[in-house]
Structure formats: C-alpha cells, structure tokens
Design a protein around this motif. Structure first.
Motif, PDB file in Angstrom:
ATOM      1  N   ASP A  46       0.827  -1.200   0.000  1.00  0.00           N
ATOM      2  CA  ASP A  46       0.000   0.000   0.000  1.00  0.00           C
ATOM      3  C   ASP A  46       0.865   1.255   0.000  1.00  0.00           C
ATOM      4  O   ASP A  46       0.645   2.175  -0.750  1.00  0.00           O
ATOM      5  CB  ASP A  46      -0.935   0.013   1.220  1.00  0.00           C
ATOM      6  N   VAL A  47       1.844   1.243   0.910  1.00  0.00           N
ATOM      7  CA  VAL A  47       2.688   2.427   1.036  1.00  0.00           C
ATOM      8  C   VAL A  47       4.143   1.995   1.018  1.00  0.00           C
ATOM      9  O   VAL A  47       4.538   1.059   1.710  1.00  0.00           O
ATOM     10  CB  VAL A  47       2.395   3.173   2.365  1.00  0.00           C
ATOM     11  N   LEU A  48       4.933   2.697   0.213  1.00  0.00           N
ATOM     12  CA  LEU A  48       6.378   2.491   0.215  1.00  0.00           C
ATOM     13  C   LEU A  48       7.014   3.671   0.942  1.00  0.00           C
ATOM     14  O   LEU A  48       6.704   4.834   0.636  1.00  0.00           O
ATOM     15  CB  LEU A  48       6.906   2.426  -1.224  1.00  0.00           C
ATOM     16  N   ILE A  49       7.849   3.389   1.923  1.00  0.00           N
ATOM     17  CA  ILE A  49       8.552   4.455   2.634  1.00  0.00           C
ATOM     18  C   ILE A  49      10.054   4.250   2.450  1.00  0.00           C
ATOM     19  O   ILE A  49      10.567   3.161   2.699  1.00  0.00           O
ATOM     20  CB  ILE A  49       8.201   4.458   4.142  1.00  0.00           C
ATOM     21  N   CYS A  50      10.735   5.301   1.982  1.00  0.00           N
ATOM     22  CA  CYS A  50      12.176   5.210   1.744  1.00  0.00           C
ATOM     23  C   CYS A  50      12.903   6.065   2.773  1.00  0.00           C
ATOM     24  O   CYS A  50      12.700   7.273   2.839  1.00  0.00           O
ATOM     25  CB  CYS A  50      12.534   5.685   0.342  1.00  0.00           C
ATOM     26  N   GLY A  51      13.742   5.417   3.555  1.00  0.00           N
ATOM     27  CA  GLY A  51      14.475   6.120   4.611  1.00  0.00           C
ATOM     28  C   GLY A  51      13.919   5.714   5.963  1.00  0.00           C
ATOM     29  O   GLY A  51      12.717   5.793   6.189  1.00  0.00           O
ATOM     30  N   THR A  52      14.812   5.265   6.862  1.00  0.00           N
ATOM     31  CA  THR A  52      14.354   4.806   8.181  1.00  0.00           C
ATOM     32  C   THR A  52      14.695   5.817   9.276  1.00  0.00           C
ATOM     33  O   THR A  52      15.071   5.447  10.376  1.00  0.00           O
ATOM     34  CB  THR A  52      14.948   3.431   8.535  1.00  0.00           C
ATOM     35  N   GLY A  53      14.600   7.100   8.938  1.00  0.00           N
ATOM     36  CA  GLY A  53      14.756   8.147   9.955  1.00  0.00           C
ATOM     37  C   GLY A  53      13.588   8.111  10.928  1.00  0.00           C
ATOM     38  O   GLY A  53      12.644   7.329  10.759  1.00  0.00           O
ATOM     39  N   LEU A  54      13.648   8.960  11.930  1.00  0.00           N
ATOM     40  CA  LEU A  54      12.635   8.881  12.988  1.00  0.00           C
ATOM     41  C   LEU A  54      11.223   9.177  12.490  1.00  0.00           C
ATOM     42  O   LEU A  54      10.285   8.430  12.782  1.00  0.00           O
ATOM     43  CB  LEU A  54      13.009   9.830  14.132  1.00  0.00           C
ATOM     44  N   VAL A  55      11.048  10.243  11.710  1.00  0.00           N
ATOM     45  CA  VAL A  55       9.710  10.588  11.222  1.00  0.00           C
ATOM     46  C   VAL A  55       9.155   9.450  10.371  1.00  0.00           C
ATOM     47  O   VAL A  55       8.014   9.008  10.551  1.00  0.00           O
ATOM     48  CB  VAL A  55       9.751  11.900  10.405  1.00  0.00           C
ATOM     49  N   GLU A  56       9.986   8.941   9.470  1.00  0.00           N
ATOM     50  CA  GLU A  56       9.544   7.878   8.569  1.00  0.00           C
ATOM     51  C   GLU A  56       9.230   6.593   9.356  1.00  0.00           C
ATOM     52  O   GLU A  56       8.317   5.848   8.996  1.00  0.00           O
ATOM     53  CB  GLU A  56      10.618   7.588   7.513  1.00  0.00           C
ATOM     54  N   SER A  57       9.995   6.344  10.421  1.00  0.00           N
ATOM     55  CA  SER A  57       9.776   5.119  11.189  1.00  0.00           C
ATOM     56  C   SER A  57       8.488   5.191  12.006  1.00  0.00           C
ATOM     57  O   SER A  57       7.759   4.201  12.120  1.00  0.00           O
ATOM     58  CB  SER A  57      10.965   4.845  12.117  1.00  0.00           C
ATOM     59  N   ILE A  58       8.210   6.380  12.564  1.00  0.00           N
ATOM     60  CA  ILE A  58       6.943   6.555  13.282  1.00  0.00           C
ATOM     61  C   ILE A  58       5.790   6.373  12.302  1.00  0.00           C
ATOM     62  O   ILE A  58       4.803   5.692  12.574  1.00  0.00           O
ATOM     63  CB  ILE A  58       6.867   7.952  13.950  1.00  0.00           C
ATOM     64  N   LEU A  59       5.952   6.982  11.117  1.00  0.00           N
ATOM     65  CA  LEU A  59       4.917   6.863  10.084  1.00  0.00           C
ATOM     66  C   LEU A  59       4.701   5.395   9.704  1.00  0.00           C
ATOM     67  O   LEU A  59       3.556   4.934   9.608  1.00  0.00           O
ATOM     68  CB  LEU A  59       5.338   7.684   8.857  1.00  0.00           C
TER      69      LEU A  59
END
Lengths: 217, 584
Positions: free
Chosen positions: B36-49
């Motif tokens: 459904d969703v692809l997230i690139c980057g495991t920074g804090l904001v992206e990880s919470i998301l």
C-alpha cells in the motif's frame, strides 16, 4: 502474580534462525504450557513474557522474536542490545538451516554482549521418529547429533535437540538457560559503561514514585 | 513437497500453537510485489509513520538505501561514520541534504568502532511531550532505556552558570536580591498562566514583540536571567523570538519538571533518534511491515504506480510513496527546497566530564547565547554532552555535540569558538579531581596566576580569565558537517512542503513524480515537531489522523503500571499542571 518481585530476574532472550525452523513454536510451546486457559499470546505485545521458578530463583523471560526483520534487513542493534540469552534454532531435517545457524552464532558473537548465553537448538526431532513405533525413520535426519554437538562445543554453546510438537526438551532448554543466568549477570559486559544507572520507567510518573529495585537492568 | 510443509507442527493440536503477529512468516523469495505504502528512509519521522500505518492495517514496505537503520538521524559506529563522511563528500545519492563533512581522527587512534554510538542529529526528550506520550501508547518505550538530564548550563561573561529553575533553588540562592527573586517567581507564574482568560489581553498586546524586550520591561529581569530563560530553558535556536514563542518554550521546560522526577528532560540510552527509530521500525515489523536495507529507490512511475529500485526489483504501490530527501532518486526534481542550515560539530574527548553532570546522571546541556563567544556569534550555540553512562562511548570518554543555525564559515567558526570554551572549562573543572593529592601543586600554579585561591577558582561558574590549563584535552575524534532542512527554526513542518510533489503534474518530469517527501531533521534539539510531521504525512495517506496509533494493545499480564497511571502524562500541551504553580 502472588510471587514477590524481590528476587525476580528479568532475562531478555532473543530468537534467531532461518524461517520455518520452529522458532515461534518452541516459544509458544514453552509459554503456553505454563499458561492457564488463555492460550492466545498478546497480539502486538512488544515481546512475549514467561515467568518460571527455577530453584529459589524467579525468572521472567522477555522473549523477542525477529518480527521478520531479518529477511531482507539486518536485525537492528536494538534487537541484540543487552540480550542475556539467545536461542539459535535449526531444523534437523534441513541442512541449510544448520548452515544458517552458524551464521547467527557468528552474528551473536559480533553484535551481542560477551556474556550472552547461547543455546543451539536442533528442532523438529519428532519428524525423525516413526509415530507408531517410535523408531528413527531412516534418512529423515539430515543433521547428525554429532554435528550439532561439535558446533556447540566449538563455540561454547548449550545444545539441545528438541520437538516443539511433542514438547521434547522445550522446558529443559529454558530451565538450563535460567540456571546459568545469575553467573552471567555477575560478570557484566564491560565494554560500555553500565553505570549511570538512573534508568527512568516511562510508565511510572514521579507521583507514583514506584521504583522497582528488583529490576536487574 | 516436504519443503513446503508449514512447520508441520500444528496439524494435530493447532490450538496450542496460535498465531503470533510478526513471528516466522513464510520466506519470500523477494520483496513483496505489492504494497500500500512504500517508505524510503528509516529516519525517525519515517519510522513513526511506518509503524502508525502498519498498525492501522496498511501493507508497508519500508526500505533504506543504507546498510543500517536511522538514515539522517542514525546512530553510527566509528566505521560507519567514516563511510558516511566519504559518501557525503563524494555526493553519492542517498546522502543529499548534507555537505562538507570534515572528519579528523588523530593517529594512532584507540577507537574500537563498536564501542561508540554517534548520533547524526542528537536530541533531548522533554518529560511532557507528544513523542513521550506516543512512546508509551505505542509500547515502543519498552524496547528502550531512558535516563534523566537535569543540568542546563548557560555560558555568559566567560563563565558557566546553571539556571535557577525551581522554587527551591530560587529561594535558597544567595546571589539574588529579594526583589529580583520576586520578579523571577512572578515571571515563572505568568509562564504557566499566560493562556488563562484573565491574561488574554496582556498576551494579545505583547505576543508579537520580542520576548527579550517583553520580559525585560514587564519583569525587570537581568540580561543574564533573560538569556537563561530564552536560550537555556527555552532552547531558542535564534535571538529574535517573539513573546508567545518564548513563553511557550519556557513553559515546555517548566511543565516537564516533576513528571518523572526533579528533571525536565530525558534521553534514550545508546543513541538518540537513531535508537528510537529502531524501536518504531520493530513496532512496524511486529505489525507486519516488511523491511529491506541496502535498497535505494530508482524511480516511481505514477501512471503504472510502480516503484523501481536500484537492484532492478519492482513493487506496485496502491497508495503513496514517501521518501526522505536524503534518499531521493538520482535526477529527482521534486525534492522540497531545504533553505535552512544546521552546522554540527561532534567530538569525542578523553575525559569523563562528570563535573558537568548532575549527581547520578551522565548527560548535560550547555548553551552559548548570542554574542557570548569571542567569535561574536549572532546565533546561540547549543551543545549536548553525553558521558559514558549514556552507553554512547567507553568509560572516561565523553561525546560533545555542538550545533548552530549560523550558516557557512561563520557557523563553523562559532562552533570552534564554543569548543575552545568548553575545553577550557572542563580542563579547569577536572583539575580539582585530584584535589587532595595535588593541592600544593595546583595551589601554587593558580596563585601565581593572579592570587586567586584554588578553592574558589576551580568552582564551576567562575571565570576562566587568567586560567592556564596544565594539560591538554585529548580529542579522539572530531567531525564537522552541514545539514540542510526545509523546516524553519521554530517552524513546525507545514503541509505545503508535502504538497509540492503532489501539485506537480507534468508527466515524465523526473523519476520522483508524485513522491511525497519528508523534510529532514529540524534545527530543534528537542524532539518537538517529529510527531507532528509524522501525523501530517499520515493524514496525507490515510485521509485524516483520527486513527493515528489508535491501537488497542492488550496489556501484558504483568503490566505493573496500568493505563490509569498514564493519565499523568497528558499529551495535550495545554494541560495545566497545578502542582507547578509558582506561588509567592
């Protein structure tokens, strides 16, 4: 929860091993056996917990699963951090899983604290036995007992062959780990300073001021 | 077909082996072909998301171009720092958003790489803040260890001082007159009550004037007290903050007191945002998200809704692609502008620096207000001090993180200037370490230098003037770099940042059409703003943030401090803590 928390020891135990070797089954066998009616594990729990009494010690195992993160990614440093025990599991009917187990043992030596207690576990012992006669089915076993024992001896690991299905050796491996624990806690890892131990429990605001001194962390 | 056998165990007694989220899914030959969703980057904001979306039920694929977790706010070992610097400087893709990394490790070096956890963007956590509430609600705090940080030092007139921030401290202080104590207490009281109806008019009249003018005129505080309020307690990253900004930031500090104890902030052991990111990644994985490292986005085609990675693999995306600017595909055209700079200087010193920490603690903050340094700094320099008890370095060493929003060479000069002052301070402080033994020797040395008695001259908070250190501070590592962000200092991320890519609809225009970008770590040294950004991104994908982490976790049987005690940490920032009222 009638037992006093005074001599309770928390033990972080991590699971490692190729998928489908029975990691979860071993844990669930261990956890469910001692549970009362509710067999459902807590969905979404941070980790599974199981308490057991070993001699005069009251041990709380915090069991961490890999949550699938090892498939295409490394496990996070967080996963190994302060783990006091690890189960490296393979399937005695699948040689590839034994090779993978060597890899995980190496990974643990690199990533985890020096005094971690590692148990090498050859699971699915039941698949090698004929359910009628109880005799070994010829050719079903692909990793010999000696191979497992040799690796364990080389790397200074505890060793068990087990069956999550029948419960064979399941409690034994956790009990043996539990027996070993206090020695390991006494010999703390010195590479990083463990002092400055003003750990704050985020779920215990100051008003309550509950400081659980029994926490081994 | 023995291989296909699904563990083979649950055939007879399935009830004994119930399903457990996250454990032992079947092996996949490759990453899922759909998500459904692809997230690139495991920074804090992206990880919470990622965790919020996974728990809401979305199928999340979370990748990172690096071989480690954390991206722009990673916690790195020495070897990883070296590789990171090399990548920043050769402009490799995956490291956009940083520049001019200068690393110096004196030889022969004694650094055992894995003994260190160096944060690319260190932060401190206020005891009353949205992230802290989220850590509890999401249960992610159970993966982490938190410790307290009480000491906020301010550097002024060549001295280090510690702000008097509690009623007791103010009452017992010997240096203040009764009148100025009254004024300071009055000010603290107003900070906690400025939004009450009776203060509405007062606030509206003054809220846009400079905070420093307002507190000076209204409460007649000394310039030193104003600096402490603004830059230490308020951690303001720039000088010209408005009254309303100043009040809200000082309040953030005051209401955080006495939540977990007599300190306002905490930090996570072994690393800051990098460690907390890993916690949220694990939470996401438990909820079913798939993780892949060493996996860089090459392009996204919004027509076919297909993302292609550098290794040639593809995934179909039914919802959105979210990407950290640091991991934007090569040739990307839609990355939001990053107009703000943060200059960072990170050093590892061979000193415990325990003199700066409160008793039993391992960390402290030091702030240098504008114009307090020989470099005549226009902006404050903020520094986080992490001793070995934080788990970030070995015994008898300490990591210093200095940062400023001053740009370019000026920023670097200011940081060097602040570093020099910190070096002078710690050498002087620590020379009284061997007090009993070296009394005569140091006595002579210092007295020869102006006749000041040794006992007074070594106290924290006294001037360094005329101080000549006997020893040099050993720097084990020194790293300077510039980071860019699209979040204005004080600004909260604005939705407009994320809209940019959405509005751009010229087909074929770049490999990142319709990719939603996050905004790089902000200049703020607390975690404020991080949850807000994750929520904004969440609403963009889900439609609203009503069900953001609205998960009914079953509590463990041994959950000692049940949800009832959580009510003490209310995530509503407006909530007033009556016990904090400063009464005269």
């Amino acid at each position: 929860m009638s037992s006093p928390a005074t001599n309770q020891i928390s033990v972080k135990l991590v699971l490692l091993g190729e998928a489908a070797v029975g990691k979860s089954s071993l844990v669930l066998r261990f956890v469910s056996n001692d549970f009362e009616e509710n067999k459902e594990p807590t969905i979404g729990a941070a980790f599974l917990t199981q308490r057991c009494t070993i001699g005069d010690k009251y041990i709380k195992f915090e069991i961490w699963d890999t949550a699938g993160q090892e498939r295409f990614a490394n496990l996070t440093p967080l996963y190994y951090r302060n783990a006091q025990a690890a189960l490296v599991v393979y399937d005695i009917t699948k040689p590839a899983s034994f090779i993978k187990a060597r890899h995980w043992v190496k990974e643990l030596h690199e990533q985890a604290s020096k005094n971690i207690i590692i148990a090498l576990v050859g699971n699915k012992y039941d698949l090698t036995l004929d359910s009628e006669t109880g005799e070994e089915i010829e050719g079903s076993r692909k990793v010999s007992l000696e191979e497992g024992q040799n690796l364990a001896e080389e790397e200074n690991l505890l060793f068990f062959e087990s069956s999550a299905k029948t419960g064979y050796n399941v409690n034994e491996m956790f009990t043996t780990i539990g027996e070993k624990i206090p020695e390991a806690i006494a010999k703390k890892d010195n590479t990083r300073d463990q002092s400055g131990g003003n750990r704050i429990d985020l779920n215990a605001p100051a008003e309550n001021d509950i400081h659980d001194s029994s926490c081994s962390c | 077909m023995a291989e296909r056998r699904p563990s083979g165990i649950n055939s007879r007694r399935p009830s004994v082996i119930p399903y457990l989220a996250g454990i032992e899914k079947p092996v996949l030959p490759s990453i899922p072909s759909q998500c459904d969703v692809l997230i690139c980057g495991t920074g804090l904001v992206e990880s919470i998301l990622a965790a919020a979306l996974a728990w809401q039920g979305s199928r999340v694929l979370h990748v990172d171009a690096n071989p480690y977790y954390g991206d722009t706010c990673a916690t790195l070992t020495i070897e990883q720092i070296k590789a990171w610097c090399a990548s920043v400087n050769d402009g490799s893709s995956g490291f956009q958003g940083f520049s001019k990394a200068m690393l110096h490790i004196p030889y022969p070096h004694r650094l055992n790489s894995r003994d260190y956890g160096i944060d690319l963007s260190p932060r401190v956590l206020f005891a009353k803040s949205d992230l802290l509430s989220l850590l509890i609600n999401s249960r992610v705090y159970r993966y982490l260890e938190f410790q307290s940080l009480s000491n906020f030092h301010t550097f002024e007139n060549d001295t280090f001082g510690k702000m008097l921030s509690t009623k007791e401290e103010i009452f017992t202080d010997q240096s203040m007159t009764l009148a100025s104590k009254r004024q300071l207490m009055k000010m603290m009281k107003f900070v906690l009550e400025y939004d009450l109806p009776e203060n509405k008019e007062e606030l509206e009249t003054h809220m846009h004037e400079p905070f420093t003018d307002y507190v000076s005129n209204r409460f007649h505080l000394s310039s030193q007290q104003i600096n402490e309020l603004c830059y230490a307690l308020g951690l303001a990253p720039k000088p010209d903050i408005s009254t309303i900004q100043g009040l809200s930031r000082v309040r953030r500090y005051l209401v955080s007191f006495n939540i977990y104890g007599n300190f306002p902030t905490l930090y996570s052991k072994y690393g800051g945002p990098g460690e907390i990111s890993q916690g949220f990644c694990r939470s996401a994985a438990v909820a079913g998200a798939t993780y892949k490292l060493d996996c860089a986005l090459k392009s996204f085609d919004p027509d076919t809704k297909t993302a292609t990675f550098e290794d040639g693999s593809k995934v179909k995306i039914s919802e959105k692609v979210v990407c950290s600017p640091s991991q934007a595909p090569e040739g990307s055209r839609n990355v939001p502008e990053r107009n703000y700079e943060i200059t960072r200087l990170i050093t590892i010193v061979e000193k415990s620096c325990k003199e700066w920490f409160a008793e039993g603690e391992s960390a402290a903050l030091v702030v240098f207000p504008p114009k307090s340094l020989p470099s005549n700094n226009q902006f404050p320099v903020q520094s986080i001090i992490m001793g070995s008890g934080t788990g970030c370095c070995p015994k008898d060493q300490c990591v210093w993180y200095l940062s400023t929003i001053e740009q370019g060479e000026r920023g670097r000069r200011d940081l060097e200037s602040a570093l020099k002052k910190m070096e002078e301070s710690i050498l002087r402080e620590s020379e009284d370490g061997g007090f009993d033994v070296e009394l005569t020797e140091s006595d002579v040395a210092v007295q020869a230098n102006g006749g000041i008695s040794v006992i007074n001259s070594v106290k924290l908070g006294k001037s360094f003037k005329g101080f000549v250190p006997k020893e040099k501070l050993t720097y084990l590592l020194k790293l300077m770099f510039t980071q860019y962000t699209s979040v204005a200092p004080f600004g909260v991320v604005s939705n407009a940042v994320f809209e940019k890519a959405e509005e751009n609809d010229h087909p074929g225009n770049g490999p990142d059409l319709k990719v939603i970008y996050s905004s790089m770590p902000s200049t703020e040294i607390s975690y404020d703003g991080v949850v807000t950004e994750a929520r904004l991104l969440y609403s963009k994908i889900v439609g609203s943030d009503d069900d953001f982490f609205d998960v009914d976790f079953e509590d463990d049987e041994d959950y000692e401090h049940g949800p009832s005690s959580e009510s003490a940490i209310v995530d509503d920032a407006e909530e007033f803590q009556p016990e904090m009222a400063f009464e005269l």
